[in-house]
Design a protein around this motif. Structure first.
Motif, PDB file in Angstrom:
ATOM      1  N   LEU A 169      -9.496 -21.295  73.274  1.00 52.35           N
ATOM      2  CA  LEU A 169      -9.668 -19.880  73.611  1.00 52.35           C
ATOM      3  C   LEU A 169     -10.899 -19.318  72.910  1.00 52.35           C
ATOM      4  O   LEU A 169     -11.300 -19.801  71.846  1.00 52.35           O
ATOM      5  CB  LEU A 169      -8.456 -19.058  73.164  1.00 52.35           C
ATOM      6  N   ILE A 170     -11.482 -18.279  73.499  1.00 49.99           N
ATOM      7  CA  ILE A 170     -12.442 -17.443  72.772  1.00 49.99           C
ATOM      8  C   ILE A 170     -11.614 -16.425  71.998  1.00 49.99           C
ATOM      9  O   ILE A 170     -11.025 -15.525  72.588  1.00 49.99           O
ATOM     10  CB  ILE A 170     -13.441 -16.765  73.719  1.00 49.99           C
ATOM     11  N   MET A 204      -4.541  -3.634  79.214  1.00 45.50           N
ATOM     12  CA  MET A 204      -4.499  -4.627  78.154  1.00 45.50           C
ATOM     13  C   MET A 204      -5.516  -5.728  78.442  1.00 45.50           C
ATOM     14  O   MET A 204      -5.692  -6.141  79.574  1.00 45.50           O
ATOM     15  CB  MET A 204      -3.099  -5.227  78.038  1.00 45.50           C
ATOM     16  N   SER A 205      -6.193  -6.193  77.395  1.00 47.24           N
ATOM     17  CA  SER A 205      -7.162  -7.265  77.578  1.00 47.24           C
ATOM     18  C   SER A 205      -6.450  -8.607  77.656  1.00 47.24           C
ATOM     19  O   SER A 205      -5.409  -8.821  77.039  1.00 47.24           O
ATOM     20  CB  SER A 205      -8.164  -7.271  76.423  1.00 47.24           C
ATOM     21  N   LYS A 206      -7.038  -9.509  78.432  1.00 48.80           N
ATOM     22  CA  LYS A 206      -6.468 -10.841  78.608  1.00 48.80           C
ATOM     23  C   LYS A 206      -7.137 -11.829  77.664  1.00 48.80           C
ATOM     24  O   LYS A 206      -8.316 -11.698  77.336  1.00 48.80           O
ATOM     25  CB  LYS A 206      -6.673 -11.305  80.055  1.00 48.80           C
ATOM     26  N   ARG A 207      -6.382 -12.837  77.244  1.00 44.44           N
ATOM     27  CA  ARG A 207      -6.978 -13.905  76.446  1.00 44.44           C
ATOM     28  C   ARG A 207      -7.823 -14.792  77.360  1.00 44.44           C
ATOM     29  O   ARG A 207      -7.483 -15.025  78.531  1.00 44.44           O
ATOM     30  CB  ARG A 207      -5.902 -14.711  75.740  1.00 44.44           C
ATOM     31  N   VAL A 208      -8.926 -15.289  76.812  1.00 45.53           N
ATOM     32  CA  VAL A 208      -9.910 -16.008  77.616  1.00 45.53           C
ATOM     33  C   VAL A 208      -9.895 -17.487  77.254  1.00 45.53           C
ATOM     34  O   VAL A 208     -10.109 -17.874  76.097  1.00 45.53           O
ATOM     35  CB  VAL A 208     -11.318 -15.429  77.404  1.00 45.53           C
ATOM     36  N   VAL A 209      -9.646 -18.323  78.252  1.00 41.33           N
ATOM     37  CA  VAL A 209      -9.603 -19.771  78.094  1.00 41.33           C
ATOM     38  C   VAL A 209     -10.965 -20.367  78.444  1.00 41.33           C
ATOM     39  O   VAL A 209     -11.578 -19.979  79.446  1.00 41.33           O
ATOM     40  CB  VAL A 209      -8.536 -20.379  79.023  1.00 41.33           C
ATOM     41  N   VAL A 210     -11.443 -21.291  77.620  1.00 43.07           N
ATOM     42  CA  VAL A 210     -12.604 -22.100  78.005  1.00 43.07           C
ATOM     43  C   VAL A 210     -12.033 -23.369  78.642  1.00 43.07           C
ATOM     44  O   VAL A 210     -11.652 -24.321  77.967  1.00 43.07           O
ATOM     45  CB  VAL A 210     -13.493 -22.448  76.800  1.00 43.07           C
ATOM     46  N   ALA A 211     -11.957 -23.359  79.964  1.00 47.51           N
ATOM     47  CA  ALA A 211     -11.263 -24.424  80.686  1.00 47.51           C
ATOM     48  C   ALA A 211     -12.118 -25.660  80.883  1.00 47.51           C
ATOM     49  O   ALA A 211     -11.584 -26.768  81.044  1.00 47.51           O
ATOM     50  CB  ALA A 211     -10.792 -23.902  82.042  1.00 47.51           C
ATOM     51  N   GLY A 212     -13.426 -25.491  80.891  1.00 46.04           N
ATOM     52  CA  GLY A 212     -14.300 -26.635  81.121  1.00 46.04           C
ATOM     53  C   GLY A 212     -15.696 -26.374  80.616  1.00 46.04           C
ATOM     54  O   GLY A 212     -16.167 -25.233  80.629  1.00 46.04           O
ATOM     55  N   ALA A 236     -19.444 -13.298  80.971  1.00 48.52           N
ATOM     56  CA  ALA A 236     -18.342 -14.003  81.629  1.00 48.52           C
ATOM     57  C   ALA A 236     -17.026 -13.738  80.904  1.00 48.52           C
ATOM     58  O   ALA A 236     -15.979 -13.522  81.536  1.00 48.52           O
ATOM     59  CB  ALA A 236     -18.641 -15.498  81.670  1.00 48.52           C
ATOM     60  N   ARG A 237     -17.065 -13.751  79.585  1.00 51.19           N
ATOM     61  CA  ARG A 237     -15.865 -13.461  78.789  1.00 51.19           C
ATOM     62  C   ARG A 237     -15.361 -12.059  79.071  1.00 51.19           C
ATOM     63  O   ARG A 237     -14.156 -11.827  79.231  1.00 51.19           O
ATOM     64  CB  ARG A 237     -16.179 -13.643  77.308  1.00 51.19           C
ATOM     65  N   GLN A 238     -16.263 -11.097  79.154  1.00 51.91           N
ATOM     66  CA  GLN A 238     -15.845  -9.727  79.447  1.00 51.91           C
ATOM     67  C   GLN A 238     -15.173  -9.629  80.810  1.00 51.91           C
ATOM     68  O   GLN A 238     -14.194  -8.887  80.969  1.00 51.91           O
ATOM     69  CB  GLN A 238     -17.055  -8.792  79.411  1.00 51.91           C
ATOM     70  N   ALA A 239     -15.686 -10.353  81.782  1.00 48.78           N
ATOM     71  CA  ALA A 239     -15.109 -10.298  83.129  1.00 48.78           C
ATOM     72  C   ALA A 239     -13.664 -10.785  83.120  1.00 48.78           C
ATOM     73  O   ALA A 239     -12.790 -10.197  83.767  1.00 48.78           O
ATOM     74  CB  ALA A 239     -15.942 -11.129  84.099  1.00 48.78           C
ATOM     75  N   GLU A 285      -5.436 -17.033  81.012  1.00 46.33           N
ATOM     76  CA  GLU A 285      -4.316 -17.947  80.762  1.00 46.33           C
ATOM     77  C   GLU A 285      -3.442 -18.089  81.997  1.00 46.33           C
ATOM     78  O   GLU A 285      -2.909 -19.173  82.287  1.00 46.33           O
ATOM     79  CB  GLU A 285      -3.488 -17.427  79.589  1.00 46.33           C
ATOM     80  N   GLN A 286      -3.301 -17.005  82.749  1.00 48.15           N
ATOM     81  CA  GLN A 286      -2.481 -17.040  83.952  1.00 48.15           C
ATOM     82  C   GLN A 286      -3.090 -17.976  84.997  1.00 48.15           C
ATOM     83  O   GLN A 286      -2.383 -18.749  85.653  1.00 48.15           O
ATOM     84  CB  GLN A 286      -2.330 -15.625  84.520  1.00 48.15           C
TER      85      GLN A 286
END
Length: 394
Positions: free
Chosen positions: A241-242, A1-9, A92-95, A228-229
């Motif tokens: 999020l992206i 399963m793909s994870k949601r991606v946070v733009v933290a900074g 980076a998002r893919q990673a 997110e984790q």
């Protein structure tokens, strides 16, 4: 399963003209430190790095990041012409999404020279060979005009001829860019200009005058992406999020259509369509966009490529003020490439920073009210188009 991606900074430094800029390593390190500080994480928490630049020797990414420490992490150097910064963001998002890493930095910088863009290698085939051949077949070639201006100026001429657009429509975009940039401390050109001044500036090619072409500038920007984790475990801001992202490259139509296709219209449209479908939204849901206005003509074309207005209606879209505050969608609240500047490797990540600030409500005098979705468009001829949709979550 793909994870949601946070733009933290996010972080960037003020863009500057080449004569006033620092070396690329110093610029890159500063932007990276700003993004880390904004996220509230230390560089030792970063597990991978993707670093974009166009003009520089191999491993310049390491040279910039080693100022933060030598942590042994993978550092990948990225070059995708003017879409380099958003290509680093894409990787980076893919990673994060695939679980390959939990915290990644995307960094872009450029130390540019004065004057129009040019090829650095004369002893091998030019990567723009197909583009040049198509341009020559469609409109001929002017050996005295910059090649990029011939592409985008030619596209503007083709559009104007097709739809009967007055050249001053393009000039109005430059005026709008300066109005927006007046509230952006990161922008190079912040003084207001008039349509008359734009049209009276030196002619470059087709409808393009000097004030309708983005300036060569230096700068750097960066983003910290995480899962997110990871954000929850480290108490990070996970409000942006992206939501969706797509990258496309050229189709056969680029080289067999018209000048609009030569400059990437079909790439941009395909990437935008993929993003809208993946996110379950439409262009009518978007209130703020950072798009690739390397020339005024490309901003106008992109309104239609992104579906912000139907094909052939951009003139009315501009006349009605639907591209600025109080209208349908605010395009380039930062001032865009035309006013903020265009350090090639940094541009995509500078767009990211602006949109994150917009979603957080931190854009100060540039703030667009009621923003929950923000769209980014970054294109590089040769070619690649990256479209990214950001979402604000509670």
């Amino acid at each position: 399963m793909s994870k949601r991606v946070v733009v933290a900074g996010v972080g960037m430094i003020p863009f500057k003209t080449p004569r006033n800029a620092e070396p690329y390593g110093a610029m890159g390190e500063q932007a990276a430190r700003k993004a880390l500080a904004d996220a509230g994480v230390d560089y030792t928490s970063v597990q991978q790095a993707y670093v974009g630049y166009v003009y520089g020797d191999s491993t310049s990414g390491q040279a910039a990041l080693y100022g933060l420490g030598q942590s042994g992490i993978p550092i990948v150097n990225v070059n995708n012409n003017c879409s380099t910064g958003s290509t680093a963001l894409f990787l980076a998002r893919q990673a994060i999404e695939t679980g390959a890493a939990e915290c990644v930095i995307a960094l872009g910088f450029e130390q540019m020279q004065r004057g129009a863009l040019g090829s650095m290698w004369s002893d091998r085939p030019n990567a723009f060979g197909r583009f040049n051949d198509s341009t020559k077949a469609l409109q001929g070639w002017d050996n005295d005009a910059p090649f990029a201006a011939q592409y985008f100026g030619g596209a503007g001429t083709a559009y104007a001829n097709k739809y009967g657009v007055d050249p001053k429509v393009f000039a109005q975009i430059a005026v709008k860019a300066r109005k927006h940039a007046a509230n952006n401390p990161y922008a190079v050109f912040r003084d207001p200009i008039t349509v008359e001044q734009v049209l009276e500036s030196p002619r470059i090619f087709g409808p393009l005058t000097r004030l309708q072409c983005c300036p060569p500038t230096c700068g750097a920007a960066a983003a910290i992406l995480c899962s997110e984790q990871f954000a929850a475990a480290h108490g990070l801001d996970d409000s942006v999020l992206i939501k969706a992202q797509a990258m496309t490259t050229d189709f056969p139509s680029t080289f067999s259509g018209d000048m609009l296709r030569v400059v990437g219209y079909d790439m941009a449209k395909a990437a935008a369509d993929q993003v809208y479908e993946a996110a379950g939204v439409g262009p009518e849901d978007i209130r703020v966009v950072e798009l690739h206005d390397c020339f005024t003509t490309n901003e106008l074309l992109t309104y239609e490529g992104l579906g912000l207005t139907p094909e052939g209606t951009a003139e009315k879209f501009i006349a009605d003020g639907n591209n600025t505050y109080g209208g349908q969608v605010v395009t380039n609240p930062s001032g865009g490439l035309l006013s903020k500047g265009h350090p090639l490797g940094a541009t995509g990540l500078a767009q990211c920073a602006e949109l994150v600030w917009q979603l957080r409500g931190q854009a100060q005098g540039r703030q667009v009210e009621g923003v929950n979705l923000a769209l980014q468009h970054n294109i590089g001829l040769g070619g690649a188009a990256v479209v990214t949709l950001y979402e604000k979550v509670s």
